[in-house]
Write a protein that holds these residues in place. Structure first.
Motif, PDB file in Angstrom:
ATOM      1  N   MET B 154       0.571 -15.248  53.001  1.00 35.77           N
ATOM      2  CA  MET B 154       0.213 -16.493  52.329  1.00 35.77           C
ATOM      3  C   MET B 154       1.256 -16.809  51.264  1.00 35.77           C
ATOM      4  N   ALA B 155       1.407 -18.111  50.973  1.00 34.93           N
ATOM      5  CA  ALA B 155       2.332 -18.499  49.911  1.00 34.93           C
ATOM      6  C   ALA B 155       1.758 -18.021  48.583  1.00 34.93           C
ATOM      7  N   MET B 156       2.549 -17.357  47.812  1.00 37.79           N
ATOM      8  CA  MET B 156       2.096 -16.865  46.507  1.00 37.79           C
ATOM      9  C   MET B 156       3.054 -17.390  45.452  1.00 37.79           C
ATOM     10  N   ASN B 157       2.526 -17.607  44.288  1.00 41.37           N
ATOM     11  CA  ASN B 157       3.395 -18.102  43.225  1.00 41.37           C
ATOM     12  C   ASN B 157       4.254 -16.980  42.668  1.00 41.37           C
ATOM     13  N   MET B 158       5.523 -17.066  42.900  1.00 39.98           N
ATOM     14  CA  MET B 158       6.436 -16.024  42.443  1.00 39.98           C
ATOM     15  C   MET B 158       7.390 -16.539  41.370  1.00 39.98           C
ATOM     16  N   GLN B 159       7.470 -17.847  41.189  1.00 42.46           N
ATOM     17  CA  GLN B 159       8.448 -18.381  40.231  1.00 42.46           C
ATOM     18  C   GLN B 159       7.776 -19.390  39.321  1.00 42.46           C
ATOM     19  N   ASP B 160       8.331 -19.548  38.130  1.00 45.81           N
ATOM     20  CA  ASP B 160       7.815 -20.559  37.213  1.00 45.81           C
ATOM     21  C   ASP B 160       8.260 -21.937  37.683  1.00 45.81           C
ATOM     22  N   ASP B 161       7.424 -22.924  37.383  1.00 49.97           N
ATOM     23  CA  ASP B 161       7.764 -24.289  37.773  1.00 49.97           C
ATOM     24  C   ASP B 161       8.919 -24.808  36.913  1.00 49.97           C
ATOM     25  N   ILE B 162       9.793 -25.622  37.530  1.00 51.76           N
ATOM     26  CA  ILE B 162      10.923 -26.136  36.758  1.00 51.76           C
ATOM     27  C   ILE B 162      10.794 -27.632  36.480  1.00 51.76           C
ATOM     28  N   ARG B 163       9.631 -28.218  36.835  1.00 48.73           N
ATOM     29  CA  ARG B 163       9.502 -29.658  36.598  1.00 48.73           C
ATOM     30  C   ARG B 163       8.664 -29.961  35.371  1.00 48.73           C
ATOM     31  N   ASP B 164       7.342 -29.737  35.476  1.00 46.51           N
ATOM     32  CA  ASP B 164       6.479 -30.181  34.386  1.00 46.51           C
ATOM     33  C   ASP B 164       5.508 -29.097  33.940  1.00 46.51           C
ATOM     34  N   GLY B 165       5.757 -27.864  34.313  1.00 46.89           N
ATOM     35  CA  GLY B 165       4.913 -26.784  33.843  1.00 46.89           C
ATOM     36  C   GLY B 165       3.684 -26.568  34.699  1.00 46.89           C
ATOM     37  N   LEU B 166       3.417 -27.454  35.655  1.00 45.02           N
ATOM     38  CA  LEU B 166       2.281 -27.263  36.555  1.00 45.02           C
ATOM     39  C   LEU B 166       2.737 -26.302  37.663  1.00 45.02           C
ATOM     40  N   THR B 167       2.389 -25.034  37.504  1.00 45.01           N
ATOM     41  CA  THR B 167       2.908 -24.012  38.416  1.00 45.01           C
ATOM     42  C   THR B 167       2.180 -24.063  39.747  1.00 45.01           C
ATOM     43  N   LEU B 168       2.936 -24.140  40.798  1.00 46.39           N
ATOM     44  CA  LEU B 168       2.375 -24.219  42.146  1.00 46.39           C
ATOM     45  C   LEU B 168       2.929 -23.060  42.967  1.00 46.39           C
ATOM     46  N   ASP B 169       2.388 -22.875  44.159  1.00 44.53           N
ATOM     47  CA  ASP B 169       2.867 -21.774  44.992  1.00 44.53           C
ATOM     48  C   ASP B 169       4.264 -22.063  45.521  1.00 44.53           C
ATOM     49  N   SER B 170       5.073 -21.024  45.543  1.00 36.05           N
ATOM     50  CA  SER B 170       6.428 -21.187  46.074  1.00 36.05           C
ATOM     51  C   SER B 170       6.393 -21.037  47.588  1.00 36.05           C
ATOM     52  N   LEU B 171       7.150 -21.885  48.231  1.00 39.13           N
ATOM     53  CA  LEU B 171       7.223 -21.857  49.690  1.00 39.13           C
ATOM     54  C   LEU B 171       8.683 -21.614  50.063  1.00 39.13           C
ATOM     55  N   THR B 172       8.948 -20.456  50.652  1.00 33.41           N
ATOM     56  CA  THR B 172      10.330 -20.128  51.002  1.00 33.41           C
ATOM     57  C   THR B 172      10.493 -20.173  52.520  1.00 33.41           C
ATOM     58  N   PHE B 173      11.545 -20.834  52.966  1.00 29.36           N
ATOM     59  CA  PHE B 173      11.805 -20.931  54.408  1.00 29.36           C
ATOM     60  C   PHE B 173      13.286 -21.177  54.618  1.00 29.36           C
ATOM     61  N   ARG B 174      13.713 -20.956  55.856  1.00 26.00           N
ATOM     62  CA  ARG B 174      15.098 -21.245  56.214  1.00 26.00           C
ATOM     63  C   ARG B 174      15.116 -22.481  57.112  1.00 26.00           C
ATOM     64  N   LEU B 175      15.930 -23.424  56.753  1.00 27.38           N
ATOM     65  CA  LEU B 175      15.982 -24.706  57.468  1.00 27.38           C
ATOM     66  C   LEU B 175      17.334 -24.832  58.150  1.00 27.38           C
ATOM     67  N   GLY B 176      17.326 -25.296  59.389  1.00 20.45           N
ATOM     68  CA  GLY B 176      18.586 -25.480  60.111  1.00 20.45           C
ATOM     69  C   GLY B 176      18.918 -24.253  60.935  1.00 20.45           C
ATOM     70  N   PRO B 177      19.995 -24.290  61.695  1.00 24.15           N
ATOM     71  CA  PRO B 177      21.122 -25.221  61.649  1.00 24.15           C
ATOM     72  C   PRO B 177      20.938 -26.488  62.490  1.00 24.15           C
ATOM     73  N   PHE B 178      19.757 -26.683  63.099  1.00 20.13           N
ATOM     74  CA  PHE B 178      19.592 -27.847  63.977  1.00 20.13           C
ATOM     75  C   PHE B 178      18.505 -28.777  63.461  1.00 20.13           C
ATOM     76  N   TYR B 179      18.349 -28.827  62.141  1.00 14.84           N
ATOM     77  CA  TYR B 179      17.356 -29.725  61.562  1.00 14.84           C
ATOM     78  C   TYR B 179      17.944 -31.143  61.584  1.00 14.84           C
ATOM     79  N   PRO B 180      17.226 -32.113  62.168  1.00 11.15           N
ATOM     80  CA  PRO B 180      17.867 -33.419  62.402  1.00 11.15           C
ATOM     81  C   PRO B 180      18.232 -34.188  61.135  1.00 11.15           C
ATOM     82  N   LEU B 181      17.652 -33.836  59.995  1.00  9.82           N
ATOM     83  CA  LEU B 181      17.946 -34.600  58.784  1.00  9.82           C
ATOM     84  C   LEU B 181      19.053 -33.960  57.948  1.00  9.82           C
ATOM     85  N   LEU B 182      19.583 -32.846  58.420  1.00  8.17           N
ATOM     86  CA  LEU B 182      20.732 -32.212  57.762  1.00  8.17           C
ATOM     87  C   LEU B 182      21.930 -32.345  58.692  1.00  8.17           C
TER      88      LEU B 182
END
Lengths: 115, 429
Positions: B154-182
């Motif tokens: 499950m996604a677990m919160n491992m890092q502090d939020d860098i936007r507004d302090g509302l800490t959410l779960d971190s989602l780590t994934f690898r995208l590409g090399p055939f992602y159509p928007l990259l």
């Protein structure tokens, strides 16, 4: 007689409905594991995407509730306004003052900034 | 009966194609986008045919297999100037771009009418991790967030939020090399919190994209300025098509592509520019941000640098360009929006230069020397770290702004020589 006809129609409709839903007819093979994985353009995920995330529209819901509550109170207030007179005006003034705190808070949260 | 009737109807519909682009694969994309009988889809789940266009390096074969196996059955693959993977010996290969659309349509018809079987799966059909029937909900652990259901934790919160302090779960994934928007080939490990990028680590750079052959010729001998400038404008218009598709303005993107196909020194950009303004392209919130610092802008060069106000353009060194009144167009700000204003200004400038060069008796460049390609000064070797700036630029940005920023940068450029397998690639008109 009419009731019997109606019953027959009902039974036929139900039977046809059940037949369409017959499990053996509806059974489809589950997609493979590679198909059930999220599409990442050839990449792989580390974790599930089932997580807590930011609902970006929440300030908008605050604003909606603030104005909705105002209107909910104003309709019955308008009915008794003539009868109650100045007292009703004061009550409404107090209510709007409290509600405006919520609107000021929503303003601070940037709800009026259109993106 | 009904099924065969539906099958015949489906066979007549436009072919949903997922293009998987290898090195030099984009050459197949532009004529395909303008072909009416084919629909380009952005997910393999919506596709009936997987088009593998261009050479795919061996280290990306696993990723290719993963995309291949995500198409729903029945599906087929078509390999354009690319060698089918082992296990797909019966797949069709085509090298002539003129027959590409016909081949796709024929494959789709054969699939839908049952004359052709589905492509076989390449990966073993087994769970990434075996199912562990433990825990309150049979998810393999204790509590709601424990265990590894379906092989993924499950996604677990491992890092502090860098936007507004509302800490959410971190989602780590690898995208590409055939992602159509990259850009094709670009792969990255990304960590998101909500829609904000926490970290971006490049895993493989974008494939080099071949420039028009006229830029290679201009390195060796004088070439007609009109031809060079039209090739430059064409390059920018195709870049614009990719960004417009990302912005959901595919109709306008196709207009840009048609303009690129029919480009002459007498062409005008006014109509397209007006439509872009009316459609609100320049007012998109996703175009906010993506500002490059001066050093990065200078390193990337080309329109990205000029959009940041840096006066760098090797055409200024060419006496014949100066005779045509050339002065680099400069922008301000250097963000995503400034880069698109810059690109459009440079397209207009190229068309004006091409027109004037024709009026001057088909003026040529002075000779071999410093060459300004559409993506910056000529480099003998492709810049390997062109995508390196993303790692510093993207964290903290929202997803839509990040994708718009990537789309506005020329990360796949730097090669004026044709990539392997593209030596004789002539684009159909």
């Amino acid at each position: 007689m009419e009731l019997l006809t109606l019953l027959a129609v009902l039974l036929i409709a139900l039977g046809a409905g059940l037949a369409l839903q017959w499990p053996a007819l509806r059974r489809q093979p589950l997609p493979g594991y590679s198909q059930r994985a999220p599409f990442l353009g050839g990449g792989t995920p580390d974790s599930h995407a089932w997580n807590r995330y930011h609902i970006r529209y929440y300030p908008m819901t605050l604003l909606l509730i603030a104005f909705e509550m105002e209107m909910m109170f104003m309709y019955p207030w308008a009915v008794v306004f003539v009868e109650k007179g100045l007292m009703a005006v004061m009550e409404m003034g107090m209510f709007l003052a409290i509600l405006s705190v919520g609107i000021v808070y929503a303003w601070r949260e940037g709800v009026f900034k259109w993106q | 009966m009904a099924v065969s009737w539906l099958g015949r109807l489906a066979a007549r519909a436009p072919v949903p194609v997922y293009p998987l682009l290898g090195i030099g694969g984009e050459r197949a994309l532009y004529p395909l986008a303008l072909a009416g009988r084919v629909t380009r889809v952005d997910s393999p789940r919506h596709a009936s045919v997987l088009l593998v266009a261009g050479h795919v390096p061996v280290h990306h074969h696993e990723a290719l297999k993963r995309v291949h196996d995500q198409l729903p059955r029945p599906f087929a693959t078509l390999w354009f100037r690319s060698q089918p993977l082992p296990g797909l010996e019966n797949a069709r290969r085509v090298d002539d771009p003129a027959t590409l659309t016909d081949e796709l349509v024929a494959l789709h018809r054969e699939l839908q009418t049952g004359q052709r079987g589905s492509s076989p799966r390449l990966l073993p059909d087994e769970p990434p991790n075996p199912w562990e029937g433990l825990g309150d909900d049979g998810h393999g652990g204790e509590g709601m967030m424990g265990g590894t259901p379906y092989g993924r934790p499950m996604a677990m919160n491992m890092q502090d939020d860098i936007r507004d302090g509302l800490t959410l779960d971190s989602l780590t994934f690898r995208l590409g090399p055939f992602y159509p928007l990259l850009p094709p080939g670009l792969a990255a490990e990304i960590t998101l919190q909500g829609d904000v990028i926490q970290s971006w680590t490049n895993q493989s750079p974008a494939y080099p994209r071949a420039l028009d052959a006229v830029f290679q010729t201009a390195r060796e001998r004088p070439v007609a300025i009109a031809e060079l400038e039209l090739a430059r404008a064409r390059h920018h218009l195709r870049h614009l098509y990719r960004a417009l598709r990302l912005a959901g303005l595919e109709g306008l993107g196709l207009k840009a592509l048609r303009l690129a196909r029919e480009l002459t020194p007498a062409s005008h950009l006014d109509g397209l520019r007006r439509q872009l303004t009316r459609a609100g392209f320049f007012r998109l919130a996703a175009l906010d941000g993506g500002a490059l610092d001066a050093e990065t802008a200078r390193r990337l060069g080309g329109p990205a640098a000029r959009a940041a106000g840096i006066d760098t353009d090797r055409r200024s060194d060419d006496a014949h360009y100066r005779r045509l009144g050339f002065r680099p167009a400069l922008g301000r700000g250097g963000d995503t929006r400034a880069r698109w204003h810059q690109k459009l200004a440079e397209i207009e400038q190229s068309l004006a230069l091409a027109g004037r060069a024709v009026d001057e008796g088909d003026l040529t460049t002075v000779g071999p020397g410093g060459l300004e390609t559409p993506c910056g000064p000529w480099r003998e070797r492709p810049a390997q770290d062109a995508g390196g700036c993303l790692e510093a630029l993207l964290p903290g940005m929202e997803w839509d702004s990040a994708l718009a920023t990537i789309a506005s940068l020329d990360l796949a450029e730097g090669s004026a020589s044709p990539p392997p397998g593209e030596a004789h690639a002539e684009e159909p008109q």
